[in-house]
Design a protein around this motif. Structure first.
Motif, PDB file in Angstrom:
ATOM      1  N   ARG A  24      -5.398   7.340   1.679  1.00 16.36           N
ATOM      2  CA  ARG A  24      -5.171   5.992   1.163  1.00 16.36           C
ATOM      3  C   ARG A  24      -5.244   4.996   2.319  1.00 16.36           C
ATOM      4  NH1 ARG A  24      -2.964   4.564  -3.510  1.00 16.36           N
ATOM      5  NH2 ARG A  24      -2.203   6.698  -3.824  1.00 16.36           N
TER       6      ARG A  24
ATOM      7  N   GLN B  22      -4.442   1.123   3.658  1.00 15.07           N
ATOM      8  CA  GLN B  22      -3.598  -0.047   3.402  1.00 15.07           C
ATOM      9  C   GLN B  22      -4.313  -1.270   3.917  1.00 15.07           C
ATOM     10  OE1 GLN B  22       0.660   0.226   4.025  1.00 15.07           O
ATOM     11  NE2 GLN B  22       0.655  -1.745   5.061  1.00 15.07           N
ATOM     12  N   ASN B  23      -4.464  -2.269   3.033  1.00 15.82           N
ATOM     13  CA  ASN B  23      -5.125  -3.526   3.377  1.00 15.82           C
ATOM     14  C   ASN B  23      -6.590  -3.329   3.776  1.00 15.82           C
ATOM     15  OD1 ASN B  23      -2.688  -5.053   2.995  1.00 15.82           O
ATOM     16  ND2 ASN B  23      -1.984  -4.183   4.957  1.00 15.82           N
TER      17      ASN B  23
END
Length: 850
Positions: free
Chosen positions: A788, A790-791
């Motif tokens: 995953r 983030q941002n």
């Protein structure tokens, strides 16, 4: 007297064709200046005969079944079946089948064009038992009522031998009169039913073939035909009652014929994904007096013929090698003589070459076919292959008939090989494979010279004689009085069995300078990237004053000079030379330059398997662990521990480095605390507590280096470029804290952490990060893990194993920040996940599968 009477009766039956008390005679009928044969029952009244003749004449003007508007109208009335193989054994009687009521009243060739609609689509079953009527029945296990009691008798089964069911379909009664009936099914062709198998057996009268058994279109016949929805024939099987068919048997003094159960199929492979109609049709004689019926069973059940068959087993990737083996199984029927097997090579449906010398052992055959058998050996040229079995069987006239069976049956008279489609069974592939120094993509065109004299330029001229100043791409060094074996073949004669060409150079001597003997300009390079060049060289022997070739390998602005000096009598003694270069643009030229200034003989060499490729990312990864009780820090290559302490390839050089960080996130290194080391020793800072350097292994606690409390350290590893891998560089930041006072955190910060744990983050909490970063969970894994960002969003993901091999390489066009990766089919161990974000940032994560 009794014997004589029986004999005369048999003759009378043969002459007059008595059928259940009916005596038929021939008459000639004129229809529009055409003289047609018609057979009538002598017991008919004049009115009955006139009426039957009038009906016969009218039939001659009716459109045939195959007339375009007739066939298309009929096909569209057949319901589309969702299951092409439903009720193929007729265990559910007529379910899924559509009835065809037809008539055979026109004497024409091909014989099936003599069928007319009567009226066409009709409900099953057909129950007519009289002359000219349609008839069908569902038969059960048992013997045919005519052939089983004939003279000589034969136990002809009503159901297919070996069938799993107890029923079959019978088409036709045992009465004459031009009758024809059938069943049909409409469906979409799939790969599973592209060969539409069926079994059938026939009982029929001897009918009016011409002299010698030549078919004229009047005979009793059976037909299996597949058509598309416009009525165009896809494939068909026709069986006709005539004495030249060696699989026809005669009983009752030749008045009755039968054909035992036969396995056959319709080839529908050209229509996968399209609608077709399959029809099974039984037909009486077109002249009115002879009849027949057919049993159908095991539709869609794959089978092998009992009348001779041959199979061709095409294996491998379909590439034609220097030597090729094609093999398969075959069988010939009892009584067959003079069998032979050939392998036909087709190009665009025409035979262009034939091999007739197989090795035959116990029902198997093998052909050894050199590449030169194929007329055109250019890369990309493809052919079809068909194995052909021929043998001879005696027919009812006592003549030997030649029977031909193909491994792939012709469809509509056209042969296209084992794989559906033209020119696609085997191909001369673009053989770019070779024993190159690296496994990554080779940017050199014709790098192994298997494509011949192409893809490069030279100051020398190409000739087969190869005098000084000349070269040749060849598979023999006989002109140089020696033997040279292809470099790849030497490395692996199984994998590279077809590799046999190399570049031979007859170098000049006593010249003022040098010559470029091989040159190629590469495009599509990435400026600033490092590339590796490899090539293999071999010198030729000379009787006197042997000059060893002095060669320069030049790539862009880089070069290396060497002397080729291998045992010239060892055909596989090749010298590998390499050089790395950094691309200064997207185009660079690679050259092999030969020094020609020396005096004497020789200066001759062979060149093979040239490679240029981008150095691979080593995906260097480390694990750093901090012991909060002792202030010890341990670093390890890959995961913690020593079990996976292996660098990429066979490389061994590495360098740990350690230093204090005085500023973060803008990293500032205190160079007074910098140290580095490897398995040969370490360079410690002046303040080191250990006066002598010690080794820092791939898993190490950095002996001699003192880690202070409440300090942040950068700990990392550097690996120089090695073999096919680029240099590697990685690091981790570790804050070394042993103090019970939780140095660096205020009381309010501690309380905020506890609050976040108990109550979660709130939207206005300043600790919510806008930093771009990646996470994987779970880790370690047994099957799946999720990466995953983030941002950031995912642009691509590459997963490599610990040896540098790529096992997953995916690119993404959709807008997503997480991806579920399945590792269930991969072995336990360490894997490196490299994720490229759309922001341009690269995230590298290491996972452990256990």
């Amino acid at each position: 007297m009794k014997t004589t009477t029986q004999f005369m009766l048999a003759v009378l039956l043969l002459i007059t064709s008595i059928t259940t008390g009916q005596i038929y005679k021939d008459t000639i009928i004129e229809v529009k200046e055409r003289k047609l044969n018609y057979e009538y029952n002598v017991r008919w009244s004049k009115d009955r005969l006139a009426k039957e003749i009038e009906i016969f004449k009218q039939d001659q003007f009716k459109p045939t079944l195959k007339s375009s508007d007739q066939i298309t109208s009929l096909l569209n009335q057949i319901p589309l079946s969702p299951d092409p193989c439903r009720n193929g054994g007729f265990e559910d009687d007529y379910a899924s089948w559509t009835g065809l009521s037809l008539k055979h009243s026109i004497e024409v060739l091909p014989i099936e064009n003599g069928l007319i609609l009567n009226p066409g689509i009709a409900s099953l079953p057909f129950t007519g038992l009289s002359s000219g009527q349609n008839y069908t029945s569902i038969e059960s296990t048992g013997l045919d009522p005519i052939i089983s009691v004939a003279s000589p008798s034969y136990p002809l089964q009503r159901t297919a031998p070996g069938t799993l069911g107890t029923k079959s379909l019978r088409l036709g009664n045992d009465q004459p009169g031009l009758g024809a009936e059938g069943v049909a099914k409409r469906f979409v062709v799939t790969a599973e039913n592209a060969k539409y198998y069926f079994k059938y057996a026939i009982v029929m009268d001897k009918s009016h073939s011409d002299v010698g058994g030549v078919v004229n279109g009047s005979e009793v016949f059976f037909m299996a035909e597949a058509v598309d929805m416009s009525g165009i024939t896809i494939d068909k099987v026709i069986d006709i009652a005539n004495p030249t068919n060696p699989f026809i048997n005669a009983v009752n003094n030749g008045s009755k014929y039968y054909r035992d159960w036969r396995c056959a199929y319709l080839d529908l492979s050209s229509k996968i994904g399209e609608e077709v109609v399959v029809m099974f049709i039984n037909s009486d004689c077109a002249r009115g007096a002879h009849k027949g019926y057919t049993y159908i069973d095991d539709v869609c059940k794959e089978c092998k013929g009992t009348e001779g068959f041959i199979e061709l087993e095409l294996e491998g990737d379909g590439c034609i090698n220097e030597k090729n083996t094609y093999a398969g199984n075959f069988d010939i029927p009892k009584g067959a003589v003079n069998p032979s097997i050939s392998l036909d090579i087709y190009k665009s449906n025409s035979v262009v070459a034939t091999n007739i010398t197989p090795t035959i052992v116990s029902g198997t055959y093998t052909f050894d076919v050199p590449a030169t058998t194929f007329p055109n050996q250019t890369a990309g040229t493809c052919y079809d292959l068909v194995a052909k079995l021929t043998f001879q069987l005696p027919d009812l006239n006592g003549n030997l008939q030649t029977v031909t069976q193909y491994s792939s049956n012709p469809v509509g008279g056209v042969q296209d090989g084992e794989i559906s489609g033209i020119n696609n069974d085997v191909c001369f592939c673009d053989n770019s494979q070779g024993a190159y120094c690296c496994e990554a993509e080779n940017l050199v065109d014709n790098a192994n010279f298997e494509a011949g004299n192409t893809g490069f330029t030279s100051d020398y001229s190409q000739t087969a004689t190869t005098f000084p100043g000349e070269y040749n791409v060849t598979n023999t060094a006989a002109n140089f009085g020696t033997t040279v074996t292809d470099h790849s073949f030497c490395a692996d004669p199984v994998t590279y069995a077809s590799n046999n060409k190399y570049l031979l150079v007859n170098g000049k001597t006593q010249q003022a300078t040098s010559s470029t003997v091989w040159e190629q300009t590469l495009t599509g390079l990435e400026k600033g990237k490092t590339y590796k060049v490899c090539a293999n060289f071999k010198n030729m022997p000379q009787c006197t004053f042997d000059i060893l070739p002095e060669v320069t390998l030049e790539a862009g602005s880089s070069n290396t000079m060497f002397t080729v000096n291998m045992n010239p009598l060892d055909a596989c003694a090749w010298q590998n030379e390499t050089i790395n270069f950094t691309a200064t643009s997207n185009t660079e030229t690679i050259k092999i330059i030969l020094n020609e200034t020396a005096n004497g003989d020789g200066n001759d060499l062979a060149i093979d398997d040239i490679y240029v490729g981008e150095l691979a990312d080593p995906n260097l990864a480390i694990t750093v662990e901090h012991d909060g009780l002792t202030k010890d820090i341990k670093g390890s290559l890959n995961s913690s521990g020593t079990t996976d302490d292996t660098l990429h390839g066979s490389c061994t050089e590495y360098h740990w480095y350690v230093a204090e960080i005085t500023s973060y996130p803008s990293i500032v290194i205190d160079w007074n605390t910098f140290a580095h080391g490897n398995n040969t020793g370490s360079n410690l800072p002046p303040s080191a507590s250990v006066p002598t350097a010690t080794n820092w292994d791939l898993t190490t606690t950095f002996p001699g280096y003192t880690f202070s409390d409440n300090k942040m350290y950068i700990i990392g590893m550097y690996t120089p470029a090695c073999e096919c891998y680029d240099s590697g560089f990685t690091y981790q930041l570790t804050f070394n804290a042993k103090s019970d006072k939780k140095s660096g955190l205020t009381d309010s910060q501690q309380q905020a952490i506890i609050d976040a744990i108990l109550n979660g983050l709130t939207p206005n909490k300043e600790s919510i990060s806008t930093e771009q970063r990646a996470s994987v969970y779970p880790n370690p894994i047994e099957k799946n893990t999720v990466i995953r960002l983030q941002n950031d969003k995912i642009k691509s993901i590459k997963v490599m194993n610990i040896t540098g091999g790529t096992i997953i390489d995916k690119k993404y066009g959709e807008d997503k920040n997480a991806e579920d990766l399945n590792f269930s089919k991969f072995a336990n161990g360490i894997y490196i996940i490299t994720t490229q974000g759309i922001s341009g940032k690269t995230y590298t994560k290491k996972i452990i599968k256990q």
